[in-house]
Design a protein around this motif. Structure first.
Motif, PDB file in Angstrom:
ATOM      1  N   ALA A  97     -31.280 -12.654 -37.154  1.00 31.20           N
ATOM      2  CA  ALA A  97     -30.728 -11.573 -37.963  1.00 31.20           C
ATOM      3  C   ALA A  97     -31.621 -10.352 -37.872  1.00 31.20           C
ATOM      4  O   ALA A  97     -32.832 -10.441 -37.938  1.00 31.20           O
ATOM      5  CB  ALA A  97     -30.622 -12.024 -39.423  1.00 31.20           C
ATOM      6  N   ALA A  98     -30.980  -9.169 -37.688  1.00 30.26           N
ATOM      7  CA  ALA A  98     -31.732  -7.926 -37.634  1.00 30.26           C
ATOM      8  C   ALA A  98     -31.878  -7.366 -39.037  1.00 30.26           C
ATOM      9  O   ALA A  98     -31.072  -7.624 -39.918  1.00 30.26           O
ATOM     10  CB  ALA A  98     -31.020  -6.914 -36.737  1.00 30.26           C
ATOM     11  N   SER A  99     -32.905  -6.593 -39.251  1.00 28.79           N
ATOM     12  CA  SER A  99     -33.082  -5.944 -40.538  1.00 28.79           C
ATOM     13  C   SER A  99     -33.389  -4.473 -40.325  1.00 28.79           C
ATOM     14  O   SER A  99     -33.665  -4.037 -39.212  1.00 28.79           O
ATOM     15  CB  SER A  99     -34.221  -6.605 -41.314  1.00 28.79           C
ATOM     16  OG  SER A  99     -35.437  -6.427 -40.627  1.00 28.79           O
ATOM     17  N   LEU A 100     -33.334  -3.695 -41.403  1.00 29.57           N
ATOM     18  CA  LEU A 100     -33.600  -2.279 -41.307  1.00 29.57           C
ATOM     19  C   LEU A 100     -35.067  -2.061 -40.964  1.00 29.57           C
ATOM     20  O   LEU A 100     -35.951  -2.765 -41.438  1.00 29.57           O
ATOM     21  CB  LEU A 100     -33.257  -1.592 -42.630  1.00 29.57           C
ATOM     22  CG  LEU A 100     -31.781  -1.631 -43.034  1.00 29.57           C
ATOM     23  CD1 LEU A 100     -31.612  -1.003 -44.411  1.00 29.57           C
ATOM     24  CD2 LEU A 100     -30.926  -0.910 -42.015  1.00 29.57           C
ATOM     25  N   ARG A 140     -20.875  -6.442 -29.384  1.00 30.57           N
ATOM     26  CA  ARG A 140     -21.590  -7.714 -29.545  1.00 30.57           C
ATOM     27  C   ARG A 140     -22.963  -7.629 -28.903  1.00 30.57           C
ATOM     28  O   ARG A 140     -23.959  -8.110 -29.453  1.00 30.57           O
ATOM     29  CB  ARG A 140     -20.765  -8.843 -28.926  1.00 30.57           C
ATOM     30  CG  ARG A 140     -21.301 -10.234 -29.241  1.00 30.57           C
ATOM     31  CD  ARG A 140     -20.307 -11.296 -28.836  1.00 30.57           C
ATOM     32  NE  ARG A 140     -20.780 -12.621 -29.172  1.00 30.57           N
ATOM     33  CZ  ARG A 140     -20.095 -13.750 -28.935  1.00 30.57           C
ATOM     34  NH1 ARG A 140     -18.886 -13.677 -28.377  1.00 30.57           N
ATOM     35  NH2 ARG A 140     -20.585 -14.920 -29.258  1.00 30.57           N
ATOM     36  N   PHE A 141     -23.015  -6.997 -27.722  1.00 34.96           N
ATOM     37  CA  PHE A 141     -24.303  -6.820 -27.058  1.00 34.96           C
ATOM     38  C   PHE A 141     -25.233  -5.971 -27.910  1.00 34.96           C
ATOM     39  O   PHE A 141     -26.420  -6.302 -28.077  1.00 34.96           O
ATOM     40  CB  PHE A 141     -24.124  -6.167 -25.689  1.00 34.96           C
ATOM     41  CG  PHE A 141     -25.425  -5.708 -25.084  1.00 34.96           C
ATOM     42  CD1 PHE A 141     -26.290  -6.619 -24.511  1.00 34.96           C
ATOM     43  CD2 PHE A 141     -25.791  -4.364 -25.116  1.00 34.96           C
ATOM     44  CE1 PHE A 141     -27.513  -6.207 -23.985  1.00 34.96           C
ATOM     45  CE2 PHE A 141     -27.011  -3.943 -24.594  1.00 34.96           C
ATOM     46  CZ  PHE A 141     -27.869  -4.863 -24.026  1.00 34.96           C
ATOM     47  N   GLN A 142     -24.720  -4.858 -28.450  1.00 31.00           N
ATOM     48  CA  GLN A 142     -25.542  -4.002 -29.309  1.00 31.00           C
ATOM     49  C   GLN A 142     -26.196  -4.796 -30.438  1.00 31.00           C
ATOM     50  O   GLN A 142     -27.400  -4.688 -30.678  1.00 31.00           O
ATOM     51  CB  GLN A 142     -24.683  -2.900 -29.924  1.00 31.00           C
ATOM     52  CG  GLN A 142     -24.426  -1.687 -29.053  1.00 31.00           C
ATOM     53  CD  GLN A 142     -23.587  -0.677 -29.803  1.00 31.00           C
ATOM     54  OE1 GLN A 142     -22.456  -0.958 -30.186  1.00 31.00           O
ATOM     55  NE2 GLN A 142     -24.132   0.500 -30.019  1.00 31.00           N
ATOM     56  N   GLU A 143     -25.389  -5.579 -31.108  1.00 28.41           N
ATOM     57  CA  GLU A 143     -25.885  -6.323 -32.267  1.00 28.41           C
ATOM     58  C   GLU A 143     -26.929  -7.355 -31.849  1.00 28.41           C
ATOM     59  O   GLU A 143     -27.989  -7.483 -32.488  1.00 28.41           O
ATOM     60  CB  GLU A 143     -24.710  -7.014 -32.970  1.00 28.41           C
ATOM     61  CG  GLU A 143     -23.738  -6.041 -33.616  1.00 28.41           C
ATOM     62  CD  GLU A 143     -22.434  -6.707 -34.028  1.00 28.41           C
ATOM     63  OE1 GLU A 143     -22.296  -7.930 -33.772  1.00 28.41           O
ATOM     64  OE2 GLU A 143     -21.566  -6.024 -34.584  1.00 28.41           O
ATOM     65  N   GLN A 144     -26.653  -8.100 -30.792  1.00 23.93           N
ATOM     66  CA  GLN A 144     -27.567  -9.168 -30.387  1.00 23.93           C
ATOM     67  C   GLN A 144     -28.855  -8.618 -29.792  1.00 23.93           C
ATOM     68  O   GLN A 144     -29.945  -9.113 -30.088  1.00 23.93           O
ATOM     69  CB  GLN A 144     -26.861 -10.097 -29.404  1.00 23.93           C
ATOM     70  CG  GLN A 144     -25.706 -10.870 -30.044  1.00 23.93           C
ATOM     71  CD  GLN A 144     -24.976 -11.754 -29.038  1.00 23.93           C
ATOM     72  OE1 GLN A 144     -24.824 -11.395 -27.874  1.00 23.93           O
ATOM     73  NE2 GLN A 144     -24.534 -12.901 -29.495  1.00 23.93           N
ATOM     74  N   ALA A 145     -28.731  -7.598 -28.938  1.00 26.57           N
ATOM     75  CA  ALA A 145     -29.931  -7.016 -28.334  1.00 26.57           C
ATOM     76  C   ALA A 145     -30.805  -6.366 -29.401  1.00 26.57           C
ATOM     77  O   ALA A 145     -32.037  -6.504 -29.379  1.00 26.57           O
ATOM     78  CB  ALA A 145     -29.545  -5.995 -27.262  1.00 26.57           C
ATOM     79  N   ALA A 146     -30.176  -5.661 -30.359  1.00 26.76           N
ATOM     80  CA  ALA A 146     -30.937  -5.026 -31.437  1.00 26.76           C
ATOM     81  C   ALA A 146     -31.689  -6.070 -32.252  1.00 26.76           C
ATOM     82  O   ALA A 146     -32.848  -5.853 -32.664  1.00 26.76           O
ATOM     83  CB  ALA A 146     -30.008  -4.219 -32.335  1.00 26.76           C
ATOM     84  N   ALA A 147     -31.050  -7.204 -32.489  1.00 29.33           N
ATOM     85  CA  ALA A 147     -31.695  -8.263 -33.259  1.00 29.33           C
ATOM     86  C   ALA A 147     -32.911  -8.812 -32.531  1.00 29.33           C
ATOM     87  O   ALA A 147     -33.959  -9.073 -33.149  1.00 29.33           O
ATOM     88  CB  ALA A 147     -30.688  -9.373 -33.546  1.00 29.33           C
ATOM     89  N   TRP A 148     -32.805  -8.994 -31.216  1.00 27.58           N
ATOM     90  CA  TRP A 148     -33.940  -9.514 -30.462  1.00 27.58           C
ATOM     91  C   TRP A 148     -35.059  -8.480 -30.344  1.00 27.58           C
ATOM     92  O   TRP A 148     -36.252  -8.830 -30.397  1.00 27.58           O
ATOM     93  CB  TRP A 148     -33.495 -10.002 -29.083  1.00 27.58           C
ATOM     94  CG  TRP A 148     -32.953 -11.390 -29.130  1.00 27.58           C
ATOM     95  CD1 TRP A 148     -31.683 -11.811 -28.893  1.00 27.58           C
ATOM     96  CD2 TRP A 148     -33.699 -12.568 -29.463  1.00 27.58           C
ATOM     97  NE1 TRP A 148     -31.584 -13.165 -29.080  1.00 27.58           N
ATOM     98  CE2 TRP A 148     -32.803 -13.655 -29.419  1.00 27.58           C
ATOM     99  CE3 TRP A 148     -35.022 -12.796 -29.812  1.00 27.58           C
ATOM    100  CZ2 TRP A 148     -33.200 -14.957 -29.705  1.00 27.58           C
ATOM    101  CZ3 TRP A 148     -35.429 -14.100 -30.094  1.00 27.58           C
ATOM    102  CH2 TRP A 148     -34.510 -15.163 -30.037  1.00 27.58           C
TER     103      TRP A 148
END
Length: 333
Positions: A7-10, A88-96
């Motif tokens: 999970a990504a956070s601010l 989907r890529f944006q969300e997953q890559a940002a999280a990593w």
């Protein structure tokens, strides 16, 4: 390997990421691995085909041995019939990126899907209305396979007036117009001015692009396809079909897979299929370079005639200039 994004956070400040991009077969994999070793970091794939399990040879997916023990993310996370989208890529890559920054690492984002990387770095904001992501993925796939002209032609048929107003290269707005016609409403929830400097990106990113003279690149592409065939691409496709993967599955639409699947279905000869794979791959490389021209913050390295060590040192020099000081390599470059 199976990989789920954390999970990504601010974040209060810009997170760091090193991006290695360039057209297919230019040499991104070796450089990304070298940098990941030097930085003691991990690699995030920015390639829309590497996400599919079992699609290894035709996607030029690095083997476990070739990965040198370096963790790779966004590889082997989907089955063949699952669509993969830019959002989907944006969300997953940002999280990593966030997770690795939290560990004190600077991740290496390596790939050649220009839209995906541009959307991530510049913070494109897409709507999440039901059904729209699949439609956008379909349009992106059509553009990759047949060029943006094919997508623009769809708009011309449906709304000639809007098509006349939008240039064929204004791909996002062309797709948005088509999506509006199909679903109604607003497609992109937030317009962003295209980023023209590294400072205008949503990340503290050093974006390194590799390029070669066109004929040298095309020769490498042709050789890579020959090596894929020698490595068993035909058997790989045959095995996937035997397992029930449909020719219409998203993964089977990738270059190399759709042409060999057509040959196995009796549509042309093996020689013709190989020639078509080479042609489509060369056309894909041209379209990748078109995307990169919209990313003026790329720091280019011309790699013709350079050894892998020289390419690495040029990349390190750019990292040092940008203030990315990897532990243990400050004195290099």
């Amino acid at each position: 390997m199976t990989d789920s994004a954390p999970a990504a956070s601010l974040q209060a400040k810009k997170e760091k990421v090193i991006v290695i991009l360039g057209p297919t077969a230019v040499g991104k994999t070796d450089l990304s691995l070298d940098l990941a070793e030097l930085l003691h970091s991990e690699i995030i794939s920015g390639d829309s085909m590497l996400v599919y399990r079992g699609f290894d040879i035709g996607s030029a997916k690095p083997t476990p041995a070739e990965r040198r023990g370096i963790p790779h993310h966004l590889i082997d996370i989907l089955d063949a019939d699952e669509p993969y989208t830019v959002t989907r890529f944006q969300e997953q890559a940002a999280a990593w990126i966030h997770a690795l920054n939290e560990k004190g690492q600077i991740p290496i984002l390596a790939g050649g899907t220009g839209l995906y990387i541009k959307a991530l770095l510049e913070g494109y904001a897409f709507s999440h209305a039901e059904g729209h992501e699949d439609f956008r993925a379909e349009m992106e796939r059509l553009a990759q396979e047949k060029g943006k002209e094919a997508v623009h032609a769809l708009l011309e048929q449906a709304d000639p007036e809007t098509a006349a107003r939008l240039h064929v290269n204004d791909f996002r707005r062309v797709v948005r117009a088509l999506e509006t016609l199909k679903y109604g409403g607003t497609i992109v929830s937030q317009e962003k001015r295209a980023a023209d400097t590294a400072e205008s990106l949503v990340y503290d990113a050093c974006v390194i692009g590799l390029r070669r003279e066109r004929q040298a690149l095309y020769a490498r592409i042709n050789r890579r396809v020959d090596l894929m065939m020698e490595a068993g691409l035909e058997d790989e496709v045959r095995g996937l079909l035997a397992k029930g993967v449909e020719r219409e599955a998203p993964a089977m639409k990738g270059i190399g897979y759709k042409e060999i699947a057509a040959y196995l279905a009796g549509e042309g000869s093996r020689k013709e299929a190989v020639a078509t794979v080479k042609l489509h791959t060369r056309h894909f490389a041209k379209r990748q370079l078109t995307w990169y021209r919209k990313m003026p913050y790329i720091e280019w390295v011309d790699v013709d005639g350079l050894s892998p060590e020289e390419v690495r040192n040029q990349a390190l020099a750019r990292l040092k200039k940008r203030g990315f000081f990897p532990i243990g390599v400050e004195r290099m470059g």
